[in-house]
Design a protein around this motif. Structure first.
Motif, PDB file in Angstrom:
ATOM      1  N   PRO A 223     -25.123 -14.543  32.229  1.00  0.00           N
ATOM      2  CA  PRO A 223     -24.437 -13.324  31.533  1.00  0.00           C
ATOM      3  C   PRO A 223     -23.416 -13.094  32.425  1.00  0.00           C
ATOM      4  CG  PRO A 223     -26.979 -13.385  31.834  1.00  0.00           C
ATOM      5  CD  PRO A 223     -26.604 -14.477  32.581  1.00  0.00           C
ATOM      6  N   THR A 224     -22.358 -12.576  31.904  1.00  0.00           N
ATOM      7  CA  THR A 224     -21.362 -11.910  32.644  1.00  0.00           C
ATOM      8  C   THR A 224     -21.706 -10.515  33.229  1.00  0.00           C
ATOM      9  OG1 THR A 224     -20.253 -11.047  30.668  1.00  0.00           O
ATOM     10  CG2 THR A 224     -19.572 -13.167  31.223  1.00  0.00           C
ATOM     11  N   GLY A 225     -22.874 -10.011  32.740  1.00  0.00           N
ATOM     12  CA  GLY A 225     -23.380  -8.729  33.227  1.00  0.00           C
ATOM     13  C   GLY A 225     -23.786  -8.800  34.608  1.00  0.00           C
ATOM     14  N   LEU A 226     -23.889 -10.053  35.229  1.00  0.00           N
ATOM     15  CA  LEU A 226     -24.322 -10.325  36.491  1.00  0.00           C
ATOM     16  C   LEU A 226     -23.319  -9.773  37.605  1.00  0.00           C
ATOM     17  CD1 LEU A 226     -26.282 -13.507  35.999  1.00  0.00           C
ATOM     18  CD2 LEU A 226     -27.438 -11.599  36.382  1.00  0.00           C
TER      19      LEU A 226
ATOM     20  N   MET B 242     -21.955 -21.915  32.708  1.00  0.00           N
ATOM     21  CA  MET B 242     -20.969 -20.772  32.571  1.00  0.00           C
ATOM     22  C   MET B 242     -21.031 -20.593  31.054  1.00  0.00           C
ATOM     23  SD  MET B 242     -16.692 -21.053  33.416  1.00  0.00           S
ATOM     24  CE  MET B 242     -16.323 -22.099  31.752  1.00  0.00           C
ATOM     25  N   GLY B 243     -20.546 -19.158  30.623  1.00  0.00           N
ATOM     26  CA  GLY B 243     -20.387 -18.944  29.449  1.00  0.00           C
ATOM     27  C   GLY B 243     -19.428 -19.418  28.668  1.00  0.00           C
TER      28      GLY B 243
ATOM     29  N   LEU C  75     -29.691 -14.208  44.245  1.00  0.00           N
ATOM     30  CA  LEU C  75     -29.435 -15.300  43.835  1.00  0.00           C
ATOM     31  C   LEU C  75     -30.855 -15.831  43.207  1.00  0.00           C
ATOM     32  CD1 LEU C  75     -27.868 -18.040  43.440  1.00  0.00           C
ATOM     33  CD2 LEU C  75     -28.402 -18.496  45.745  1.00  0.00           C
ATOM     34  N   ASP C  76     -32.012 -15.834  43.914  1.00  0.00           N
ATOM     35  CA  ASP C  76     -33.239 -16.450  43.377  1.00  0.00           C
ATOM     36  C   ASP C  76     -33.416 -15.824  42.106  1.00  0.00           C
ATOM     37  OD1 ASP C  76     -33.961 -17.865  45.724  1.00  0.00           O
ATOM     38  OD2 ASP C  76     -34.711 -16.080  46.725  1.00  0.00           O
ATOM     39  N   GLU C  77     -33.222 -14.383  41.780  1.00  0.00           N
ATOM     40  CA  GLU C  77     -33.568 -13.663  40.592  1.00  0.00           C
ATOM     41  C   GLU C  77     -32.707 -14.497  39.374  1.00  0.00           C
ATOM     42  OE1 GLU C  77     -34.675  -9.276  41.003  1.00  0.00           O
ATOM     43  OE2 GLU C  77     -32.606  -9.788  41.695  1.00  0.00           O
ATOM     44  N   VAL C  78     -31.407 -14.576  39.710  1.00  0.00           N
ATOM     45  CA  VAL C  78     -30.402 -15.215  38.937  1.00  0.00           C
ATOM     46  C   VAL C  78     -30.971 -16.763  38.397  1.00  0.00           C
ATOM     47  CG1 VAL C  78     -28.109 -16.223  38.442  1.00  0.00           C
ATOM     48  CG2 VAL C  78     -28.352 -13.929  39.422  1.00  0.00           C
ATOM     49  N   LEU C  79     -31.252 -17.597  39.322  1.00  0.00           N
ATOM     50  CA  LEU C  79     -31.767 -18.978  39.044  1.00  0.00           C
ATOM     51  C   LEU C  79     -33.125 -19.012  38.459  1.00  0.00           C
ATOM     52  CD1 LEU C  79     -30.777 -20.526  42.564  1.00  0.00           C
ATOM     53  CD2 LEU C  79     -29.279 -20.848  40.163  1.00  0.00           C
TER      54      LEU C  79
ATOM     55  N   ALA D  32     -15.569 -15.656  36.627  1.00  0.00           N
ATOM     56  CA  ALA D  32     -16.026 -14.433  37.582  1.00  0.00           C
ATOM     57  C   ALA D  32     -17.559 -14.821  37.885  1.00  0.00           C
ATOM     58  CB  ALA D  32     -15.713 -13.102  37.221  1.00  0.00           C
ATOM     59  N   THR D  33     -18.184 -14.944  36.896  1.00  0.00           N
ATOM     60  CA  THR D  33     -19.648 -15.172  37.090  1.00  0.00           C
ATOM     61  C   THR D  33     -19.914 -16.660  38.063  1.00  0.00           C
ATOM     62  OG1 THR D  33     -20.165 -13.842  34.999  1.00  0.00           O
ATOM     63  CG2 THR D  33     -22.033 -15.269  36.211  1.00  0.00           C
ATOM     64  N   VAL D  34     -19.385 -17.677  37.578  1.00  0.00           N
ATOM     65  CA  VAL D  34     -19.427 -18.809  38.317  1.00  0.00           C
ATOM     66  C   VAL D  34     -19.024 -18.425  39.785  1.00  0.00           C
ATOM     67  CG1 VAL D  34     -18.916 -21.178  38.658  1.00  0.00           C
ATOM     68  CG2 VAL D  34     -19.479 -20.227  36.435  1.00  0.00           C
ATOM     69  N   SER D  35     -18.054 -17.864  39.798  1.00  0.00           N
ATOM     70  CA  SER D  35     -17.266 -17.820  41.328  1.00  0.00           C
ATOM     71  C   SER D  35     -18.160 -17.017  42.365  1.00  0.00           C
ATOM     72  CB  SER D  35     -16.121 -17.135  41.300  1.00  0.00           C
ATOM     73  OG  SER D  35     -15.510 -17.067  42.599  1.00  0.00           O
TER      74      SER D  35
END
Length: 252
Positions: A58-61, A95-96, A75-79, A111-114
């Motif tokens: 999500p781009t909101g991250l 990526m989206g 990072l742990d939460e995201v993964l 930007a989210t991937v970066s």
């Protein structure tokens, strides 16, 4: 260690990324794979069943900060929430991608991937493999500025080599520690030498060569990962890239 794969469309980036990911995981290396192509295919190449793909990050991250985009959650939460587990324990995220025509640019998706790559830099024990889209956009946007190694995948054809040359020039403007070329679909010593000569003329470093293999085509037609079908020259040559990549992993 964060490794991105880039090059012209059809050069074999996804096959190489998937094979490296699973080969590393089989050696006990924790692996995170990021499908950074807006037309994603890494899930199938890794061996996930048809239709099983990770939900896009999500781009909101991402929050905007002075030093650039950053994750607003750990990072742990995201993964844990946005990655799925592929064969051999590879964790895959993506990526989206555009959901509708005429939707606009993918700036936020990049930007989210970066931002995710930036945080993965704190985990040098993890091998992160990023399958990039067939476009210089990930370089012009700086999506790859946080990777440690950029592998430029090329076929022994002029247009493919020219794409690698152009991407190499862009990569030189980013703080990427190592940029290397991998020759793919090499049918003869003449092919390999032509690529080596091109790299020498343009100050590019050739770090590996993968031979042409009918098994790659057969695996793709059967929707089966290359690493599960064969131990031929292509699989062996791709796997042979691993020790060098892993040995160059930066310390935390």
């Amino acid at each position: 260690m964060r490794v991105a794969l880039a090059g012209k469309g059809g050069t074999g980036k996804t096959t190489i990324a998937a094979t490296l990911a699973r080969a590393a995981a089989r050696r006990g290396v924790p692996v995170v794979a990021i499908d950074a192509d807006s037309n994603p295919n890494l899930a199938a190449a890794l061996g996930l069943p048809p239709g099983i793909v990770p939900a896009p990050l999500p781009t909101g991250l991402v929050s905007r900060r002075l030093q650039g985009p950053a994750l607003s959650r750990s990072l742990d939460e995201v993964l844990d929430e946005h990655a799925i587990t592929a064969p051999d324990g590879v964790r895959l995220t993506a990526m989206g991608m555009p959901r509708h025509a005429n939707e606009g640019c993918l700036c936020s998706a990049h930007a989210t991937v970066s931002a995710t790559l930036a945080d993965l830099g704190t985990r040098p024990e993890v091998l992160t493999l990023v399958d990039m889209e067939a476009s210089p956009e990930h370089l012009s946007r700086g999506t790859t500025r946080h990777v440690d190694v950029l592998l430029l995948i090329t076929e022994p054809y002029y247009r493919s080599l020219e794409t690698v040359r152009r991407m190499g020039l862009l990569a030189a403007e980013l703080p990427i520690a190592r940029v290397g070329v991998v020759a793919n679909k090499v049918r003869s010593e003449r092919d390999r030498q032509a690529i080596a000569d091109f790299c020498a003329r343009h100050d590019l470093t050739l770090i590996g060569s993968v031979p042409w293999s009918d098994a790659v085509i057969e695996a793709d037609l059967a929707a089966t990962p290359l690493i599960e079908r064969t131990t031929d020259g292509a699989t062996a040559a791709i796997t042979a890239l691993l020790p060098d990549l892993l040995a160059a992993a930066p310390s935390a």
